[in-house]
Design a protein around this motif. Structure first.
Motif, PDB file in Angstrom:
ATOM      1  N   ILE A  25      52.542  18.079  83.776  1.00 26.43           N
ATOM      2  CA  ILE A  25      52.302  19.526  83.890  1.00 26.43           C
ATOM      3  C   ILE A  25      53.531  20.315  83.443  1.00 26.43           C
ATOM      4  O   ILE A  25      53.425  21.325  82.739  1.00 26.43           O
ATOM      5  CB  ILE A  25      51.929  19.901  85.351  1.00 26.43           C
ATOM      6  CG1 ILE A  25      50.580  19.274  85.747  1.00 26.43           C
ATOM      7  CG2 ILE A  25      51.904  21.421  85.545  1.00 26.43           C
ATOM      8  CD1 ILE A  25      49.373  19.902  85.107  1.00 26.43           C
ATOM      9  N   GLY A  26      54.720  19.843  83.826  1.00 28.46           N
ATOM     10  CA  GLY A  26      55.957  20.527  83.447  1.00 28.46           C
ATOM     11  C   GLY A  26      56.093  20.634  81.930  1.00 28.46           C
ATOM     12  O   GLY A  26      56.410  21.692  81.383  1.00 28.46           O
ATOM     13  N   LYS A  27      55.823  19.539  81.240  1.00 28.00           N
ATOM     14  CA  LYS A  27      55.934  19.539  79.772  1.00 28.00           C
ATOM     15  C   LYS A  27      54.900  20.476  79.142  1.00 28.00           C
ATOM     16  O   LYS A  27      55.195  21.192  78.175  1.00 28.00           O
ATOM     17  CB  LYS A  27      55.750  18.123  79.232  1.00 28.00           C
ATOM     18  CG  LYS A  27      56.952  17.227  79.493  1.00 28.00           C
ATOM     19  CD  LYS A  27      56.663  15.798  79.062  1.00 28.00           C
ATOM     20  CE  LYS A  27      57.879  14.903  79.292  1.00 28.00           C
ATOM     21  NZ  LYS A  27      57.533  13.475  79.157  1.00 28.00           N
ATOM     22  N   GLN A  28      53.692  20.476  79.693  1.00 26.56           N
ATOM     23  CA  GLN A  28      52.660  21.366  79.148  1.00 26.56           C
ATOM     24  C   GLN A  28      53.006  22.832  79.446  1.00 26.56           C
ATOM     25  O   GLN A  28      52.687  23.724  78.656  1.00 26.56           O
ATOM     26  CB  GLN A  28      51.293  20.989  79.711  1.00 26.56           C
ATOM     27  CG  GLN A  28      50.817  19.629  79.208  1.00 26.56           C
ATOM     28  CD  GLN A  28      49.463  19.243  79.773  1.00 26.56           C
ATOM     29  OE1 GLN A  28      48.431  19.693  79.299  1.00 26.56           O
ATOM     30  NE2 GLN A  28      49.452  18.426  80.803  1.00 26.56           N
ATOM     31  N   ALA A  29      53.659  23.066  80.580  1.00 30.99           N
ATOM     32  CA  ALA A  29      54.083  24.439  80.910  1.00 30.99           C
ATOM     33  C   ALA A  29      55.113  24.936  79.896  1.00 30.99           C
ATOM     34  O   ALA A  29      55.087  26.099  79.482  1.00 30.99           O
ATOM     35  CB  ALA A  29      54.655  24.489  82.323  1.00 30.99           C
ATOM     36  N   PRO A 155      46.335  29.101  91.817  1.00 29.75           N
ATOM     37  CA  PRO A 155      46.194  27.659  91.602  1.00 29.75           C
ATOM     38  C   PRO A 155      46.235  27.264  90.127  1.00 29.75           C
ATOM     39  O   PRO A 155      45.655  27.943  89.277  1.00 29.75           O
ATOM     40  CB  PRO A 155      44.826  27.341  92.219  1.00 29.75           C
ATOM     41  CG  PRO A 155      44.107  28.633  92.344  1.00 29.75           C
ATOM     42  CD  PRO A 155      45.125  29.729  92.370  1.00 29.75           C
ATOM     43  N   VAL A 156      46.923  26.159  89.855  1.00 29.46           N
ATOM     44  CA  VAL A 156      46.954  25.595  88.504  1.00 29.46           C
ATOM     45  C   VAL A 156      45.935  24.460  88.379  1.00 29.46           C
ATOM     46  O   VAL A 156      45.445  24.179  87.291  1.00 29.46           O
ATOM     47  CB  VAL A 156      48.382  25.091  88.165  1.00 29.46           C
ATOM     48  CG1 VAL A 156      48.405  24.300  86.866  1.00 29.46           C
ATOM     49  CG2 VAL A 156      49.350  26.268  88.080  1.00 29.46           C
ATOM     50  N   ASP A 273      41.907  21.270  78.963  1.00 32.69           N
ATOM     51  CA  ASP A 273      43.269  21.441  78.462  1.00 32.69           C
ATOM     52  C   ASP A 273      44.042  22.169  79.560  1.00 32.69           C
ATOM     53  O   ASP A 273      43.772  23.343  79.834  1.00 32.69           O
ATOM     54  CB  ASP A 273      43.257  22.272  77.168  1.00 32.69           C
ATOM     55  CG  ASP A 273      44.631  22.353  76.516  1.00 32.69           C
ATOM     56  OD1 ASP A 273      45.651  22.304  77.241  1.00 32.69           O
ATOM     57  OD2 ASP A 273      44.690  22.482  75.274  1.00 32.69           O
ATOM     58  N   MET A 274      44.981  21.472  80.198  1.00 30.68           N
ATOM     59  CA  MET A 274      45.690  22.054  81.339  1.00 30.68           C
ATOM     60  C   MET A 274      46.522  23.274  80.971  1.00 30.68           C
ATOM     61  O   MET A 274      46.942  24.030  81.841  1.00 30.68           O
ATOM     62  CB  MET A 274      46.578  20.994  82.018  1.00 30.68           C
ATOM     63  CG  MET A 274      45.835  20.009  82.904  1.00 30.68           C
ATOM     64  SD  MET A 274      44.756  20.795  84.132  1.00 30.68           S
ATOM     65  CE  MET A 274      45.957  21.610  85.192  1.00 30.68           C
ATOM     66  N   ALA A 291      44.230  30.631  72.793  1.00 30.26           N
ATOM     67  CA  ALA A 291      42.956  30.099  73.316  1.00 30.26           C
ATOM     68  C   ALA A 291      42.993  28.579  73.392  1.00 30.26           C
ATOM     69  O   ALA A 291      42.413  27.884  72.572  1.00 30.26           O
ATOM     70  CB  ALA A 291      41.801  30.564  72.432  1.00 30.26           C
ATOM     71  N   TYR A 292      43.697  28.059  74.412  1.00 32.18           N
ATOM     72  CA  TYR A 292      43.883  26.608  74.506  1.00 32.18           C
ATOM     73  C   TYR A 292      42.576  25.836  74.725  1.00 32.18           C
ATOM     74  O   TYR A 292      42.428  24.734  74.246  1.00 32.18           O
ATOM     75  CB  TYR A 292      44.839  26.276  75.652  1.00 32.18           C
ATOM     76  CG  TYR A 292      46.275  26.616  75.354  1.00 32.18           C
ATOM     77  CD1 TYR A 292      46.955  25.950  74.353  1.00 32.18           C
ATOM     78  CD2 TYR A 292      46.944  27.607  76.079  1.00 32.18           C
ATOM     79  CE1 TYR A 292      48.284  26.259  74.076  1.00 32.18           C
ATOM     80  CE2 TYR A 292      48.270  27.917  75.806  1.00 32.18           C
ATOM     81  CZ  TYR A 292      48.933  27.243  74.806  1.00 32.18           C
ATOM     82  OH  TYR A 292      50.225  27.544  74.529  1.00 32.18           O
ATOM     83  N   GLY A 293      41.660  26.417  75.501  1.00 26.95           N
ATOM     84  CA  GLY A 293      40.470  25.631  75.854  1.00 26.95           C
ATOM     85  C   GLY A 293      39.210  26.089  75.157  1.00 26.95           C
ATOM     86  O   GLY A 293      38.100  25.774  75.587  1.00 26.95           O
TER      87      GLY A 293
END
Ligand code: MG
Length: 396
Positions: A25-29, A155-156, A273-274, A291-293
């Motif tokens: 999650i950290g890397k995707q953030a 919430p994530v 896609d988180m 628009a990631y998802g």
């Protein structure tokens, strides 16, 4: 009118503290921050021991502060930081990292995230929460802080982020009749008990839709992840367990739903896609310009739904029961699960025994009420001891 989503001369970037920056999650953030057109600035990052990744991230983002948990790793990290980035070691550093952010992303894995959740809320921060274990274990503490009007959680977790988005379609919580939490069913959806008896670590880590860290991927294979998410939803939205349903949805396009009293059901849909829920939580109440998802309706042709098999996937039923019992039961559930999953990943416990360990530990729990983080930590430690005792007993 200029887009509110873009940084402009009269608008400084929102300061983000990423706790657990070297995990999935950290890397995707960090990816989200880089795509945010200057809307976000990372001011603090933390990791437990992966100093190489943390140093590389610091060079890229130039935060004011990095915090590392492991003392040996700290001695290496210290040599590798860019000018202008200071380093702290251990728990006191985490408080300073939390203080530095306008928004604190808690992307730490497991029970270790509890202190960050509590600290961020007590400091009145907006908490972008990817650590569900802290709500499962510390639910009563978190609820009591939030009820005093201190702090805020966005919430994530994709299901709860979906519910939060659907909730915006109503004027108040009394219009909500049910929360419907979707689950992909994991890699073993449809498996018989016999097929489940000898599944391997590699199979459990091969999730059909999501790329995630190993702990949550194993939890997805047992449906414990969904059980933890039911408890998480109970804490976040103050919803009775009778009004939280789990539905299997193999495509992971509908991320969860809210049913209202007039029979209307709202769903939030997107590709898995988180980065979408991460960006939503960091940017709330505004949406990200990326628009990631985004769905492609030329490809998407069907959505399937089914009910979960609680007999083959006992962890879900055990978690729901622990949630209903409340008090220290969810702490024991979570702690025993962390012990069992870790042993499974080391090939020291069969997959089918994860439910035996968790179920046995929950049965041994005395259901104490906890008023402080220390009391939660004490129960967590008792539960870990009990889980290890059950594992030894199973092996003998
Ligand atoms: Mg989830």
């Amino acid at each position: 009118m200029a887009s509110p989503l873009r940084a402009s001369a009269d608008r400084s970037p929102r300061k983000i503290a990423i706790m657990g920056s070297t995990g999935s999650i950290g890397k995707q953030a960090i990816d989200v921050v880089k795509g945010s057109e200057g809307r976000f600035q990372v001011v603090a990052m933390s990791a437990y021991s992966d100093w190489k990744t943390l140093a590389a991230q610091a060079y890229e983002l130039h935060p004011e502060l990095v915090v590392i948990g492991d003392r040996d790793a700290a001695s290496y990290l210290e040599q590798e930081l860019p000018q202008g980035t200071s380093m702290e070691v251990g728990a006191s550093g985490l408080v300073d990292a939390v203080m530095a952010g306008d928004v604190v992303l808690n992307a730490v894995v497991g029970f270790a995230g509890l202190q960050i959740t509590i600290t961020a809320l007590q400091e009145g921060k907006r908490l972008a929460l990817a650590n569900k274990e802290s709500l499962v274990a510390g639910g009563d503490l978190v609820s009591s802080i939030l009820s005093r009007g201190i702090g805020e959680i966005i919430p994530v977790d994709s299901e709860h982020c979906a519910i939060q988005q659907c909730m915006r379609a109503s004027v108040g919580a009394d219009e909500v009749s049910r929360l419907i939490i979707t689950s992909s069913g994991g890699p073993f959806r449809g498996f018989t008990s016999e097929q489940l008896s000898d599944v391997t670590v590699a199979q459990a880590l091969n999730h059909p839709n999501w790329v995630m860290g190993s702990k949550i991927t194993v939890d997805s294979s047992t449906l414990m992840n969904k059980g933890l998410e039911v408890i998480e939803a109970h804490v976040l939205f103050g919803m009775d367990y009778d009004r939280i349903e789990v539905v299997i949805h193999p495509q992971s396009i509908v991320h969860s739903m809210v049913e209202f009293v007039d029979g209307a059901t709202m769903a939030q849909m997107s590709n898995p896609d988180m980065r979408l829920p991460i960006g939503y939580a960091l940017g709330y109440p505004e949406r990200m310009p990326v628009a990631y998802g985004k769905l492609d309706w030329r490809v998407l042709s069907r959505l399937d739904f089914d009910l979960p098999d609680r007999e083959s996937f006992r962890c879900l039923a055990i978690a729901e029961e622990a949630g209903r019992l409340g008090r220290s039961y969810p702490v024991w559930l979570n702690a025993a699960n962390e012990v069992a999953v870790e042993l499974f990943l080391q090939c020291a416990l069969p997959w089918r025994s994860i439910a035996d360990v968790v179920g046995g530990a929950v049965e041994s729990c005395e259901g104490r009420k906890m008023n402080t983080v220390e009391e939660v930590e004490y129960e967590d430690e008792l539960a870990r001891q009990e889980a290890r005792r059950i594992v030894d007993h199973l092996a003998s």
